[in-house]
Design a protein around this motif. Structure first.
Motif, PDB file in Angstrom:
ATOM      1  N   VAL A 172       3.302  -0.841   8.390  1.00  0.00           N
ATOM      2  CA  VAL A 172       4.379  -0.101   7.540  1.00  0.00           C
ATOM      3  C   VAL A 172       4.345   1.329   7.956  1.00  0.00           C
ATOM      4  O   VAL A 172       3.268   2.046   8.120  1.00  0.00           O
ATOM      5  N   THR A 173       5.662   2.125   7.967  1.00  0.00           N
ATOM      6  CA  THR A 173       5.792   3.362   8.341  1.00  0.00           C
ATOM      7  C   THR A 173       6.121   4.197   6.980  1.00  0.00           C
ATOM      8  O   THR A 173       7.012   3.631   6.336  1.00  0.00           O
TER       9      THR A 173
ATOM     10  N   ASP B  86       2.458  -5.227  12.666  1.00  0.00           N
ATOM     11  CA  ASP B  86       3.795  -4.515  12.435  1.00  0.00           C
ATOM     12  C   ASP B  86       3.397  -3.620  11.216  1.00  0.00           C
ATOM     13  O   ASP B  86       3.739  -4.178  10.085  1.00  0.00           O
TER      14      ASP B  86
ATOM     15  N   GLU C 132       8.558   2.573   4.184  1.00  0.00           N
ATOM     16  CA  GLU C 132       8.439   2.845   2.753  1.00  0.00           C
ATOM     17  C   GLU C 132       8.650   4.584   2.423  1.00  0.00           C
ATOM     18  O   GLU C 132       8.341   5.133   3.462  1.00  0.00           O
TER      19      GLU C 132
ATOM     20  N   GLY D 224      14.216  -2.660   5.165  1.00  0.00           N
ATOM     21  CA  GLY D 224      13.626  -3.975   5.943  1.00  0.00           C
ATOM     22  C   GLY D 224      13.820  -4.066   7.540  1.00  0.00           C
ATOM     23  O   GLY D 224      12.746  -4.657   8.003  1.00  0.00           O
ATOM     24  N   THR D 225      14.632  -3.416   8.131  1.00  0.00           N
ATOM     25  CA  THR D 225      14.938  -3.400   9.644  1.00  0.00           C
ATOM     26  C   THR D 225      13.653  -2.577  10.200  1.00  0.00           C
ATOM     27  O   THR D 225      12.736  -3.333  10.964  1.00  0.00           O
ATOM     28  N   HIS D 226      13.174  -1.677   9.569  1.00  0.00           N
ATOM     29  CA  HIS D 226      12.104  -0.908  10.239  1.00  0.00           C
ATOM     30  C   HIS D 226      10.840  -0.798   9.493  1.00  0.00           C
ATOM     31  O   HIS D 226       9.972  -0.005   9.989  1.00  0.00           O
ATOM     32  N   ASN D 227      10.560  -1.621   8.386  1.00  0.00           N
ATOM     33  CA  ASN D 227       9.383  -1.729   7.745  1.00  0.00           C
ATOM     34  C   ASN D 227       9.029  -0.550   7.076  1.00  0.00           C
ATOM     35  O   ASN D 227       8.019  -0.042   7.463  1.00  0.00           O
TER      36      ASN D 227
ATOM     37  N   ARG E 176      10.164   0.598  -1.731  1.00  0.00           N
ATOM     38  CA  ARG E 176       9.944  -0.370  -0.824  1.00  0.00           C
ATOM     39  C   ARG E 176      11.083  -1.492  -0.700  1.00  0.00           C
ATOM     40  O   ARG E 176      11.798  -1.616  -1.645  1.00  0.00           O
ATOM     41  N   PHE E 177      10.995  -2.109   0.322  1.00  0.00           N
ATOM     42  CA  PHE E 177      11.957  -3.219   0.655  1.00  0.00           C
ATOM     43  C   PHE E 177      11.595  -4.500  -0.234  1.00  0.00           C
ATOM     44  O   PHE E 177      10.452  -4.989  -0.239  1.00  0.00           O
TER      45      PHE E 177
END
Length: 634
Positions: free
Chosen positions: A100-101, A98, A180, A175-178, A150-151
């Motif tokens: 990071v975007t 998963d 940055e 946090g939901t969509h990972n 960042r989350f």
């Protein structure tokens, strides 16, 4: 004392004790010697390199392995046509389960407004104001340092970085969509001439922001992202951005969004979500957020001000294409597609540049003396081909192969035709080609001949004589004449003449010899059978006269001789035309080859050849990436 300590020599313990004493006090402990494992080795960080640090390959999910390998090949074959920072970002996205975007919020010549916009997009309207929001709202533009959101909890500690300041934000969107979010600036106060002459495209400028270290010397560090939101203040910044990046939002889909801060309209207009530009008002959005946090009773005021500010469109764009799908997120897939399109566009641009250079190279730019030698050689060679073959086909030896002489000259077919090819077919032209190669060596480009192969692939149609075409029995297909690698490696001159002669000797003479023998045998057999039939008729039929029975034998003899004459003379004429046409094509191909060598030598021909091969390999790598991406979507 532990058992393993007693087994260690005293000298080893003293050596380790001295090594531990050199550590700062914060790293020591009272039982350091006892707690140290027996196989501990003190090494200098500057001299010891882990073997896994070289050629490190992460654990790639099986579903992404084919696409990861294709992108890795693309990074090696098309490194000069692709932005390596974006390619590395795509590879890291495929290496994680998963990934990071990254989204960049870039303010045109101002970071403060971009920080406030990022705060509005990530803040929770129903929660209280967080510390990271206050830092973004009160950002100091004089610091000149980018901010990375960042989350996480606000109390999280992050290592200091000279490029950006890291803020942990417990935002539900992060946090939901990972996700940055990088907040920085985009300086457009440069002339368009500087931008157009730069080695990177305007797409790379927008999707790969440059972060400048504040406390260290060096070049700006690229920070690639998946999507970029650009914020401008007023129409002047929009015009400046349009001049700075005229092609940045072309064919990029939802990867780039331009928001211009403008006064709110009198009447709310629902903007199109597919548009690449949007109007926004950060001040009204901030007032709406503050009103809702003050009291839940202001929800109507918040909703009216929020939609009036234009922020809903940007909020939808931020989380668009970030939903976890199989096999990869749409935003990561769009990044890979953009990379392949960029590589293909750069290759096409380079091909166009090379073709323009070749088209602009006229004869005046090519060494005049070498072109004169080449034209003189071509004229003499064509004259030699015509005169020598005319003389050969009118000679006494060639007349020995007339159809009525085949009965006692059938074994001389191979010898006579071989003599025509070896003694009459471009003998002087081949020698002059060697002399021409010597002149080319004197002109400082002798090696190019070895690196260019010439294929004669045209299928020349052999002319036929008479109203009737010869039967389809003697089929002599035209072979493909090419210069082999061994000949080109051994001979520093055009070897097409010798290779074509060898091909004619091996491909045409044996079938011609076999046809002559078959015709003689067929003629004799037909004549014998007709004679036997005539004798049988004369003996069995008493009413049949000798003259009438001899007519049957004469008919068989005439039929067999006529067929023999028709087939052999037609085949012989076809072979003559074939030899002439092969000679003409060989001379033309050799002339074109030498002319091309001279032309390319003027333009740095060997480098051009290498560039063509590199671009061909890069195109193949792009196709493999697209195939792998297409298979993942199936």
């Amino acid at each position: 004392m532990p058992p393993w300590v007693a087994s260690v020599p005293r000298s080893t313990l003293l050596t380790r004790r001295r090594a531990i004493d050199r550590f700062p006090p914060i790293f020591r402990c009272r039982n350091a010697v006892v707690a140290t494992p027996p196989l501990l080795r003190i090494r200098s960080a500057s001299t010891h390199v882990s073997p896994t640090a070289i050629n490190f390959r992460p654990n790639i999910p099986p579903k992404n392995e084919d696409l990861y390998n294709a992108l890795s090949v693309l990074s090696g074959t098309a490194e000069q046509y692709v932005n390596l920072s974006r390619l590395q970002l795509a590879l890291r996205g495929l290496a994680a389960q998963d990934a990071v975007t990254r989204i960049a919020v870039l303010g045109l010549n101002s970071q403060v407004s971009a920080q406030r916009l990022a705060r509005l997009l990530l803040a929770d309207p129903l929660g209280k104001e967080e510390g990271w929001e206050r830092e973004l709202e009160e950002g100091n533009e004089e610091d000149g340092k980018a901010v990375l959101l960042r989350f996480g909890d606000e109390s999280d500690a992050h290592p200091p970085s000279p490029l950006y300041k890291i803020l942990s934000a417990p935002s539900r969107i992060l946090g939901t969509h990972n996700l940055e979010v990088l907040v920085s600036t985009l300086n457009v106060n440069v002339s368009s001439a500087v931008t157009s002459s730069a080695t990177e495209s305007s797409v790379d400028v927008v999707l790969v922001p440059k972060l400048q270290a504040t406390s260290a010397r060096g070049l700006p560090v690229p920070y690639p992202v998946h999507k970029t939101l650009i914020l401008g203040e007023g129409l002047d910044t929009a015009i400046a951005y349009g001049r700075f990046t005229p092609d940045s939002t072309r064919d990029l889909g939802d990867m780039v969004k331009v928001a211009i801060e403008l006064p709110p309209p009198e009447k709310y207009i629902d903007p199109r979500e597919s548009s690449t530009t949007s109007a926004v008002n950060v001040g009204i959005g901030t007032e709406a957020l503050t009103a809702l946090r003050t009291s839940i009773k202001n929800s109507t005021t918040y909703e009216r001000g929020w939609f009036k500010s234009g922020l809903p469109t940007l909020s939808k764009w931020v989380i668009q294409d970030l939903q976890p799908t199989e096999p990869i997120k749409p935003a990561h897939k769009a990044l890979i597609s953009s990379i392949t399109d960029e590589v293909e566009a750069n290759i096409t641009r380079e091909d166009t540049k090379q073709l323009t250079r070749l088209a602009s190279a006229t004869d005046q730019q090519i060494p005049t003396a070498m072109i004169g030698y080449l034209e003189s050689w071509a004229e003499k060679s064509h004259t030699e081909l015509r005169d020598q073959l005319n003389e050969a086909f009118a000679s006494k030896n060639w007349r020995k192969l007339s159809w009525w002489k085949l009965f006692w000259r059938v074994d001389d077919v191979g010898m006579v035709t071989e003599e025509v090819l070896e003694r009459r077919w471009l003998v002087d032209a081949e020698k002059e080609a060697i002399y021409l190669a010597g002149r080319m060596k004197q002109a400082s480009f002798p090696e190019d001949v070895r690196h260019i192969s010439v294929d004669v692939q045209e299928d020349a149609q052999s002319p036929t004589t008479g109203s009737e075409s010869p039967p389809a029995e003697p089929t002599m297909e035209k072979p493909r004449v090419e210069v082999s690698t061994e000949i080109r490696a051994q001979q520093p001159w055009p070897a097409l003449i010798s290779s074509t002669r060898a091909s004619l000797l091996t491909e045409t003479i044996p079938p011609l010899q076999a046809l002559a023998q078959r015709l003689v045998l067929t003629t004799l057999s037909t004549t014998s059978l007709s004679s036997a039939l005539s004798a049988l008729l004369y003996v069995s039929m008493s009413s049949l006269s000798l003259l009438e029975a001899g007519a049957v034998a004469a008919l068989g003899l005439m039929f067999s001789l006529r067929r023999m004459q028709k087939v052999w003379e037609g085949t012989r004429e076809t072979w003559q035309a074939r030899v002439r046409e092969e000679g003409r094509m060989t001379l033309k191909s050799t002339e074109d080859l030498v002319r091309l060598i001279v032309r390319r030598s003027k333009l740095g021909g060997q480098e051009a050849d290498d560039g063509v091969a590199e671009r061909r390999a890069a195109r193949e790598a792009v196709e493999k990436v697209r195939d792998a991406l297409r298979k993942m979507g199936e």
